[in-house]
Write a protein that holds these residues in place. Structure first.
Motif, short mmCIF file in Angstrom:
data_model
loop_
_atom_site.label_atom_id
_atom_site.label_comp_id
_atom_site.label_asym_id
_atom_site.label_seq_id
_atom_site.Cartn_x
_atom_site.Cartn_y
_atom_site.Cartn_z
N LEU A 1 -26.15 -16.26 21.71
CA LEU A 1 -26.77 -17.29 20.90
C LEU A 1 -26.83 -16.85 19.44
N GLN A 2 -27.19 -15.60 19.20
CA GLN A 2 -27.24 -15.10 17.83
C GLN A 2 -25.88 -15.21 17.15
N LEU A 3 -24.84 -14.82 17.86
CA LEU A 3 -23.49 -14.88 17.30
C LEU A 3 -23.07 -16.33 17.06
N SER A 4 -23.36 -17.20 18.03
CA SER A 4 -22.96 -18.60 17.88
C SER A 4 -23.71 -19.26 16.72
N ASP A 5 -25.01 -18.96 16.58
CA ASP A 5 -25.79 -19.55 15.50
C ASP A 5 -25.25 -19.11 14.15
N SER A 6 -24.92 -17.82 14.04
CA SER A 6 -24.39 -17.31 12.78
C SER A 6 -23.04 -17.95 12.46
N ARG A 7 -22.18 -18.06 13.46
CA ARG A 7 -20.85 -18.64 13.23
C ARG A 7 -20.95 -20.14 12.92
N TYR A 8 -21.93 -20.82 13.55
CA TYR A 8 -22.08 -22.25 13.29
C TYR A 8 -22.57 -22.49 11.86
N ARG A 9 -23.53 -21.67 11.42
CA ARG A 9 -24.05 -21.83 10.06
C ARG A 9 -22.96 -21.55 9.01
N ASN A 10 -21.99 -20.76 9.38
CA ASN A 10 -20.90 -20.47 8.46
C ASN A 10 -19.70 -21.39 8.69
N GLY A 11 -19.87 -22.35 9.58
CA GLY A 11 -18.82 -23.33 9.80
C GLY A 11 -17.63 -22.82 10.57
N LEU A 12 -17.82 -21.77 11.35
CA LEU A 12 -16.69 -21.18 12.07
C LEU A 12 -16.53 -21.73 13.49
N VAL A 13 -17.61 -22.29 14.05
CA VAL A 13 -17.52 -22.85 15.41
C VAL A 13 -18.14 -24.23 15.41
N SER A 14 -17.86 -24.98 16.46
CA SER A 14 -18.40 -26.33 16.56
C SER A 14 -19.85 -26.31 17.04
N GLN A 15 -20.46 -27.45 16.85
CA GLN A 15 -21.85 -27.58 17.31
C GLN A 15 -21.96 -27.45 18.82
N LEU A 16 -20.97 -27.89 19.54
CA LEU A 16 -21.01 -27.82 21.01
C LEU A 16 -21.15 -26.39 21.49
N GLU A 17 -20.47 -25.46 20.81
CA GLU A 17 -20.58 -24.06 21.22
C GLU A 17 -22.00 -23.54 21.00
N LEU A 18 -22.63 -23.93 19.89
CA LEU A 18 -23.99 -23.49 19.62
C LEU A 18 -24.96 -24.06 20.65
N LEU A 19 -24.83 -25.36 20.93
CA LEU A 19 -25.72 -25.98 21.90
C LEU A 19 -25.55 -25.37 23.28
N ASP A 20 -24.32 -25.09 23.63
CA ASP A 20 -24.06 -24.48 24.95
C ASP A 20 -24.68 -23.08 25.01
N ALA A 21 -24.58 -22.32 23.93
CA ALA A 21 -25.17 -20.97 23.91
C ALA A 21 -26.70 -21.04 23.99
N ARG A 22 -27.28 -22.03 23.31
CA ARG A 22 -28.74 -22.15 23.36
C ARG A 22 -29.20 -22.58 24.75
N ARG A 23 -28.48 -23.51 25.37
CA ARG A 23 -28.84 -23.91 26.73
C ARG A 23 -28.72 -22.74 27.71
N SER A 24 -27.70 -21.94 27.56
CA SER A 24 -27.52 -20.78 28.43
C SER A 24 -28.65 -19.76 28.23
N GLU A 25 -29.02 -19.54 26.98
CA GLU A 25 -30.09 -18.58 26.71
C GLU A 25 -31.42 -19.08 27.28
N LEU A 26 -31.70 -20.38 27.11
CA LEU A 26 -32.93 -20.96 27.65
C LEU A 26 -32.95 -20.86 29.18
N ALA A 27 -31.86 -21.22 29.82
CA ALA A 27 -31.80 -21.18 31.28
C ALA A 27 -32.01 -19.78 31.82
N ASN A 28 -31.43 -18.78 31.16
CA ASN A 28 -31.57 -17.40 31.64
C ASN A 28 -32.97 -16.86 31.39
N ARG A 29 -33.57 -17.23 30.27
CA ARG A 29 -34.93 -16.77 30.01
C ARG A 29 -35.92 -17.43 30.98
N ARG A 30 -35.71 -18.70 31.28
CA ARG A 30 -36.56 -19.38 32.26
C ARG A 30 -36.38 -18.76 33.65
#
Length: 460
Positions: A406-435
Motif C-alpha cells: 500500500l505504501q508503494l502504491s500510494d507513493s506511485r499513485y501520487r507521482n502519477g506512475l500507477v492507476s487509481q485501481l492499483e491503489l484502491l486494490d492495495a488499500r482493500r488488500s491491506e484492510l482485509a489482511n489487517r481485519r
C-alpha cells in the motif's frame, strides 16, 4: 413361649432379607476411561491461577467489574441457587422420615339414640393424647432415599458452580468480542480517513483535468462502502453490549461499556493431566452425582419387595367430663408393631424397579456423554490455540506485506506512475489482511476463555 417365637419369626426373616438388599452400581464398561494424555499439547504456562477468579489473569479492570456484577445479579445463577435451595429442602424432608414422629390430638364426640342409652354410652366423650410413630429402617429404604436426596442436593450445588463458570466465561467472551470490535472499528475509521484523503487528492486532480470523473466516483464508492461496514460493526457492538447487560442481570439501557483497547495479557493455559478435567468440571461432577442418586433410587425401588416394620405408641385420656380428662382414672395407652408385606400389587413393584433401572441407565449414559464432551471441549480448544498461534504468525507476515504494498502504491499513485485501481486494490488488500489479523487475535481470546471453561475454571 410359642407366641413369642411366632412373633420373632417375621422379624428374623426381615433381618435375613436385609442382608440380600444392596445398591446396584453402574457397569464399569459403561463409563469412559481417562486417556493418558491429550491429543493436542498445551502451550507453555505463563501464569498460575486459582479457580475462583481465573478472569483476573487478563488484568482488565473493566472485565473484573462486569464479571462481579454478573455473579451478583445474573438471573440464571438466581434460578440455579433456587433449585439448590429446593433440593436441600427436599433432603431435609426426606431425612425427616427417618426421625421419630410425634403428634398431639384432641377431640369430642357425642352419641345418642336408644341403642346408645341402652349400652350406657350416650352423651359426650372428650379425648386428648399424644401419638408416636417410628419406622424401623430394616431394609434400608429410608436411608437409600435420604442418600439419593443428598446426592440430588450435591448435584444441584455442582450445577450452580457450573452455572457460575458458564456466566463467567460468557461475560469474558462477550467482553473480548466487544473489544475486538472496538479495534476493528478503529481500523475502519482509519481506513475511511485514508480513503477520504485519497478522495480529496483525486478531486483536486479531476478539477485540474488530469483524471476522469470515473476515478472520483470509484473513490467515493470505497468511502461509502467502508463507512457502511463501520456502521455494521457499530450495530454488532451494540448487540454485544446488550448481551453483557443481560448477563449482568440489568436492562440493556442501563449498561454502557466505554470504547477501549484490548489488554495485552493473553495467558497460556496448561491443560495438565486429563484426569484433572473430571475433578475440576462441575458439570461432570453433577452428572456423576445424578448417576449415584439413580443408583440409590434403584435400591429404594428394590426394597418394595421386602416387608416394612413400623412401631407406634399412643397415650392420653378419654372422659365424658372435660374436667376429668387428664386424671389418671381417664388414662389410655397403647403400643403397636406393624409388619407389612405386599403380596399382590398387579406388577406395580416390578414396574417401579424397571423404571428405576432405566433411570440409572439414562443417568449413566448422561455421565458418559458429559465426560466425553469435557474431553472434546479441551481437545477443541487446545487444537484451536495451537493452530491460531501459527495462523497469527503467518497473518502478521501478510499484514506487513500488504502494508508495504500500500505504501508503494500510494507513493506511485501520487507521482502519477500507477492507476487509481492499483491503489484502491492495495488499500482493500491491506484492510482485509489487517481485519483478518484482528479476527485471528479475537479467536485466540475466545479459545483461551473456552479452554479455561473446558478445564473447569482454572489451572495450576
Amino acid at each position: 413361649m410359642i407366641s413369642k417365637k411366632l412373633l420373632m419369626t417375621p422379624l428374623l426373616a426381615v433381618l435375613v432379607l436385609a442382608g440380600c438388599a444392596s445398591v446396584p452400581v453402574a457397569e464399569p464398561h459403561a463409563l469412559p476411561t481417562t486417556p493418558a494424555s491429550f491429543k493436542h499439547k498445551a502451550l507453555p504456562a505463563s501464569a498460575t491461577l486459582a479457580q475462583a477468579d481465573w478472569w483476573k489473569t487478563f488484568a482488565d479492570p473493566q472485565l473484573d467489574a462486569l464479571t462481579e456484577r454478573a455473579l451478583a445479579h445474573n438471573t440464571s445463577l438466581q434460578q440455579a441457587a433456587a433449585r439448590l435451595a429446593q433440593a436441600r429442602a427436599l433432603l431435609r424432608s426426606t431425612e425427616a422420615n427417618r426421625a421419630l414422629q410425634l403428634g398431639a390430638s384432641a377431640g369430642a364426640s357425642r352419641q345418642g339414640g336408644d341403642a346408645a342409652r341402652a349400652a350406657g354410652s350416650a352423651g359426650t366423650v372428650y379425648t386428648a393424647g399424644v401419638n408416636l410413630s417410628y419406622e424401623i429402617d430394616v431394609m434400608g429404604r429410608l436411608s437409600k432415599a435420604s442418600s439419593a436426596a443428598a446426592l440430588d442436593a450435591q448435584a444441584s450445588e455442582q450445577l450452580l458452580q457450573s452455572a457460575r463458570l458458564l456466566v463467567q466465561a460468557d461475560v469474558a467472551q462477550a467482553y473480548f468480542a466487544l473489544r475486538a470490535l472496538d479495534a476493528e472499528r478503529a481500523l475502519m475509521r482509519e481506513t475511511v480517513a485514508a480513503y477520504q484523503d485519497t478522495l480529496r487528492l483525486t478531486e483536486r486532480r479531476h478539477a485540474a483535468g488530469d483524471i476522469a470523473e470515473l476515478d472520483v466516483v470509484r473513490v467515493r464508492t470505497e468511502v461509502a462502502a467502508t463507512q457502511s461496514q463501520a456502521l455494521a460493526l457499530d450495530r454488532r457492538r451494540a448487540e454485544l453490549e446488550h448481551a453483557l447487560a443481560v448477563l449482568a442481570g440489568e436492562l440493556p439501557s442501563s449498561l454502557s461499556v466505554a470504547e477501549g483497547v484490548w489488554v495485552e495479557t493473553l495467558p497460556n493455559v496448561p491443560a495438565g493431566l486429563p484426569s484433572t478435567v473430571l475433578e475440576r468440571r462441575p458439570d461432570v461432577a453433577a452428572a456423576q452425582s445424578a448417576m449415584r442418586a439413580a443408583q440409590a433410587r434403584l435400591g429404594v425401588a428394590q426394597t418394595a419387595w421386602f416387608p416394612s416394620l413400623a412401631l407406634t405408641a399412643s397415650a392420653g385420656g378419654a372422659s365424658p367430663e372435660l374436667s376429668d380428662l387428664f386424671k389418671s382414672s381417664a388414662g389410655l395407652w397403647g403400643l403397636n408393631a406393624l409388619l407389612n408385606l405386599p403380596i399382590l400389587d398387579g406388577g406395580r413393584r416390578e414396574a417401579g424397579v424397571q423404571s428405576a433401572a432405566a433411570q440409572l441407565d439414562l443417568a449413566a449414559a448422561g455421565y458418559r456423554e458429559q465426560v466425553l464432551q469435557a474431553f472434546r471441549d479441551v481437545e477443541d480448544q487446545l487444537s484451536a490455540l495451537t493452530l491460531l498461534q501459527a495462523q497469527a504468525e503467518v497473518q502478521a507476515q501478510a499484514v506487513a506485506s500488504a502494508t508495504r504494498a500500500l505504501q508503494l502504491s500510494d507513493s506511485r499513485y501520487r507521482n502519477g506512475l500507477v492507476s487509481q485501481l492499483e491503489l484502491l486494490d492495495a488499500r482493500r488488500s491491506e484492510l482485509a489482511n489487517r481485519r483478518q489479523a484482528l479476527q485471528v487475535r479475537a479467536a485466540q481470546y475466545q479459545s483461551t476463555v473456552g479452554l479455561i471453561k473446558a478445564l473447569g475454571g482454572g489451572w495450576g
